[in-house]
Scaffold this active site. Structure first.
Site, mmCIF file in Angstrom:
data_model
loop_
_atom_site.group_PDB
_atom_site.id
_atom_site.type_symbol
_atom_site.label_atom_id
_atom_site.label_comp_id
_atom_site.label_asym_id
_atom_site.label_seq_id
_atom_site.Cartn_x
_atom_site.Cartn_y
_atom_site.Cartn_z
ATOM 1 N N ALA A 124 5.639 42.880 51.744
ATOM 2 C CA ALA A 124 5.417 44.185 52.374
ATOM 3 C C ALA A 124 4.442 45.026 51.558
ATOM 4 C CB ALA A 124 6.750 44.903 52.576
ATOM 5 N N GLN A 341 -14.125 23.892 74.511
ATOM 6 C CA GLN A 341 -15.323 23.597 75.297
ATOM 7 C C GLN A 341 -15.317 22.141 75.776
ATOM 8 O OE1 GLN A 341 -17.320 25.975 76.116
ATOM 9 N NE2 GLN A 341 -18.946 24.822 77.129
ATOM 10 N N GLU A 368 -4.017 38.201 55.029
ATOM 11 C CA GLU A 368 -4.181 37.880 53.602
ATOM 12 C C GLU A 368 -5.621 38.148 53.131
ATOM 13 O OE1 GLU A 368 -1.832 35.037 51.755
ATOM 14 O OE2 GLU A 368 -0.204 35.279 53.175
ATOM 15 N N SER A 371 -12.173 38.249 56.369
ATOM 16 C CA SER A 371 -13.361 37.511 55.874
ATOM 17 C C SER A 371 -14.246 38.443 55.055
ATOM 18 C CB SER A 371 -14.168 36.953 57.057
ATOM 19 O OG SER A 371 -13.496 35.853 57.623
HETATM 20 N N1 CAA Z 1 -6.004 39.051 39.795
HETATM 21 C C1 CAA Z 1 -5.593 39.885 38.814
HETATM 22 N N2 CAA Z 1 -5.995 41.168 38.735
HETATM 23 C C2 CAA Z 1 -6.841 41.607 39.674
HETATM 24 C C3 CAA Z 1 -7.320 40.789 40.728
HETATM 25 C C4 CAA Z 1 -6.860 39.439 40.763
HETATM 26 N N3 CAA Z 1 -7.248 38.611 41.710
HETATM 27 N N4 CAA Z 1 -8.137 41.498 41.519
HETATM 28 C C5 CAA Z 1 -8.201 42.733 40.979
HETATM 29 N N5 CAA Z 1 -7.416 42.793 39.880
HETATM 30 C C6 CAA Z 1 -7.222 43.933 38.979
HETATM 31 C C7 CAA Z 1 -8.585 44.391 38.441
HETATM 32 O O1 CAA Z 1 -8.942 43.667 37.284
HETATM 33 C C8 CAA Z 1 -8.357 45.854 38.140
HETATM 34 O O2 CAA Z 1 -7.653 45.964 36.919
HETATM 35 P P1 CAA Z 1 -8.050 47.103 35.828
HETATM 36 O O3 CAA Z 1 -7.799 48.396 36.546
HETATM 37 O O4 CAA Z 1 -7.098 46.849 34.713
HETATM 38 O O5 CAA Z 1 -9.473 46.878 35.499
HETATM 39 C C9 CAA Z 1 -7.375 46.272 39.244
HETATM 40 O O6 CAA Z 1 -6.732 45.062 39.699
HETATM 41 C C10 CAA Z 1 -8.075 46.962 40.393
HETATM 42 O O7 CAA Z 1 -8.997 46.020 40.923
HETATM 43 P P2 CAA Z 1 -10.211 46.423 41.881
HETATM 44 O O8 CAA Z 1 -10.946 47.592 41.297
HETATM 45 O O9 CAA Z 1 -10.968 45.195 42.208
HETATM 46 O O10 CAA Z 1 -9.412 46.948 43.177
HETATM 47 P P3 CAA Z 1 -9.954 47.423 44.586
HETATM 48 O O11 CAA Z 1 -9.192 48.616 45.007
HETATM 49 O O12 CAA Z 1 -11.445 47.496 44.592
HETATM 50 O O13 CAA Z 1 -9.433 46.265 45.582
HETATM 51 C C11 CAA Z 1 -9.527 44.236 46.834
HETATM 52 C C12 CAA Z 1 -9.742 44.962 45.489
HETATM 53 C C13 CAA Z 1 -9.927 42.790 46.545
HETATM 54 C C14 CAA Z 1 -10.360 44.797 47.963
HETATM 55 C C15 CAA Z 1 -8.002 44.284 47.214
HETATM 56 O O14 CAA Z 1 -7.628 45.597 47.592
HETATM 57 C C16 CAA Z 1 -7.657 43.333 48.324
HETATM 58 O O15 CAA Z 1 -7.463 42.137 48.092
HETATM 59 N N6 CAA Z 1 -7.531 43.837 49.598
HETATM 60 C C17 CAA Z 1 -7.066 43.031 50.689
HETATM 61 C C18 CAA Z 1 -5.583 43.169 50.847
HETATM 62 C C19 CAA Z 1 -4.978 41.988 51.553
HETATM 63 O O16 CAA Z 1 -5.381 40.855 51.378
HETATM 64 N N7 CAA Z 1 -3.935 42.244 52.339
HETATM 65 C C20 CAA Z 1 -3.224 41.201 52.968
HETATM 66 C C21 CAA Z 1 -1.871 41.675 53.354
HETATM 67 S S1 CAA Z 1 -0.626 40.490 53.115
HETATM 68 C C22 CAA Z 1 -0.623 39.458 54.431
HETATM 69 O O17 CAA Z 1 -1.493 39.458 55.252
HETATM 70 C C23 CAA Z 1 0.511 38.503 54.416
HETATM 71 C C24 CAA Z 1 0.925 38.017 55.758
HETATM 72 O O18 CAA Z 1 1.744 38.597 56.379
HETATM 73 C C25 CAA Z 1 0.409 36.746 56.266
#
Ligand code: CAA
Length: 391
Positions: A124, A341, A368, A371
């Protein structure tokens, strides 16, 4: 990297394939029509060890690794993508509790997830106003004596109305952080289904994945003990990102499974259906479609296995998981469209499964991480690689 699965990985794959053939495939069309939640089937998956494939045996898992998980999930998805999404999220939730939970959390919740007692796990994170921008979520966890009070709304929660174990993200910074620092104000909590103050809303009417429930959840002053928190306050965003890195291998595997089912359906139909006195497969136009579909499927499969292998061997895999999810989900969409198709008018009806494959595959480019978000993750790591080389 080994391109061929080991004997143990093959065994898990075969177990999943047999279950898919004997139980899931026969009723997939009916489940799509009636939208029945696969509760019994999830318990059967648990009995086969498929709800904790990459979870240590001491917590009830199969301890078979990420490659085996990917292979098994593709088999389940090829038969019924609705079942595979519940399986994927349950495995993901079990894995993150294993990675970040206390011994007591692992003993209590991971064992329930792997045994099927919890029915399913739910993740969640998303909210009505916070999807791609996960760090901006607004659910609040307010400190109270002995624990936290959760207040807020979640959206698009797979199995949220059925799950016995739900990982919930909430702000523990009182909502005071500015935009730049908002990810540091998040914490993750393990909440049991049925906890007072937690209610699930009406399941969404979706284009596909009709056998999987997707619901809003509302937390209305829901009290949880301090022991429900995963890791430390403020670790929530990183926990979510690590979970999603692994989850994206799951969705890529699901896309490989659905894409393969569509390609096989197109192949079989093209051999059986005759026009102008010959099977469709004898027409170069159709054969080329199959060739392109098979090539894209193979590329998707290899990208997915590569990401799984990197995760399994303890190497960095975030970028490769995003590439696998991006490519596999888009390839699956193209392959399903091609398969429809090839079936012509029949493909547009429920007489054949290809229209279901197409509907089920569409969301793989959205959940998740869309794209567009996968491209953002990949681009950031490419830019970082270049700046690392330059320095
Ligand atoms: N692993 C570890 N740490 C990570 C990381 C990773 N892959 N990605 C980012 N971080 C850390 C960064 O290092 C940073 O740390 P510091 O502050 O210490 O430097 C912190 O997290 C913030 O990172 P960003 O500045 O990159 O964060 P952002 O706000 O720019 O967001 C994003 C990054 C990739 C866009 C992220 O918000 C994202 O993945 N968004 C998509 C959300 C998503 O996938 N939702 C899916 C919902 S769940 C679902 O769909 C399940 C289902 O039901 C099927």
């Amino acid at each position: 990297m080994q391109c061929e699965p080991s004997e143990e990985q093959r065994l898990i794959e075969t177990t999943a394939r047999q279950f898919a053939a004997e139980v899931l495939r026969k009723v997939a069309a009916e489940r799509d029509l009636n939208g029945t939640f696969p509760e019994r089937e999830l318990r059967q998956l648990a009995e086969l060890g498929l709800l904790g494939v990459n979870v240590p045996e001491q917590y009830g898992g199969s301890q078979a690794g990420v490659v085996a998980y990917s292979l098994a999930l593709a088999e389940i998805a090829a038969a019924d993508a609705s079942v595979s999404v519940a399986m994927a999220v349950t495995n993901m939730v079990a894995e993150i509790i294993c990675a970040f939970g206390s011994e007591q959390q692992k003993q209590t919740y991971v064992t329930r997830l792997c045994s099927g007692e919890a029915v399913a796990g739910a993740f969640a994170l998303s909210e009505p106003q916070s999807g791609s921008d996960a760090a901006s979520l607004q659910t609040v966890a307010e400190r109270v004596p002995g624990g936290y009070r959760l207040t807020g709304n979640k959206q698009w929660i797979t199995s949220g109305d059925r799950a016995g174990v739900i990982v919930v993200w909430a702000r523990t910074d009182g909502g005071k952080a500015d935009r730049r620092n908002q990810s540091a104000g998040l914490s993750a909590f393990v909440v049991e289904g049925g906890t007072p103050g937690l209610t699930a809303g009406r399941p969404e009417h979706k284009l596909g994945l009709k056998g999987s429930t997707t619901v809003p959840l509302s937390f209305d002053g829901c009290l949880v003990p301090e022991s429900a928190r995963l890791s430390r306050e403020g670790d929530g965003f990183k926990i979510a990102m690590v979970a999603l890195d692994g989850g994206r291998i799951g969705i890529a595997s699901q896309a490989v499974g659905v894409g393969r089912a569509a390609l096989m359906a197109a192949r079989d139909y093209s051999k059986e259906r005759k026009q102008f006195g010959q099977p469709l497969s004898d027409f170069q136009a159709i054969a080329n479609m199959l060739a392109d579909g098979a090539t894209q499927l193979e590329a998707a499969r290899l990208l997915t296995l590569r990401a799984a292998y990197l995760k399994e061997s303890g190497q960095g895999y975030s970028q490769k998981a995003a590439m696998a999810k991006l490519y596999a989900s888009e390839a699956a969409g193209r392959i399903c469209d091609m398969a429809l198709q090839v079936h012509g008018g029949y493909g547009y009806t429920r007489e054949y499964p290809v229209e279901r494959y197409l509907r089920d595959a569409r969301v793989q480019r959205i959940y998740e991480g869309t794209s567009e978000i996968q491209r953002l993750v990949i681009a950031r790591s490419v830019l970082k690689e270049f700046s690392d080389h330059a320095s």
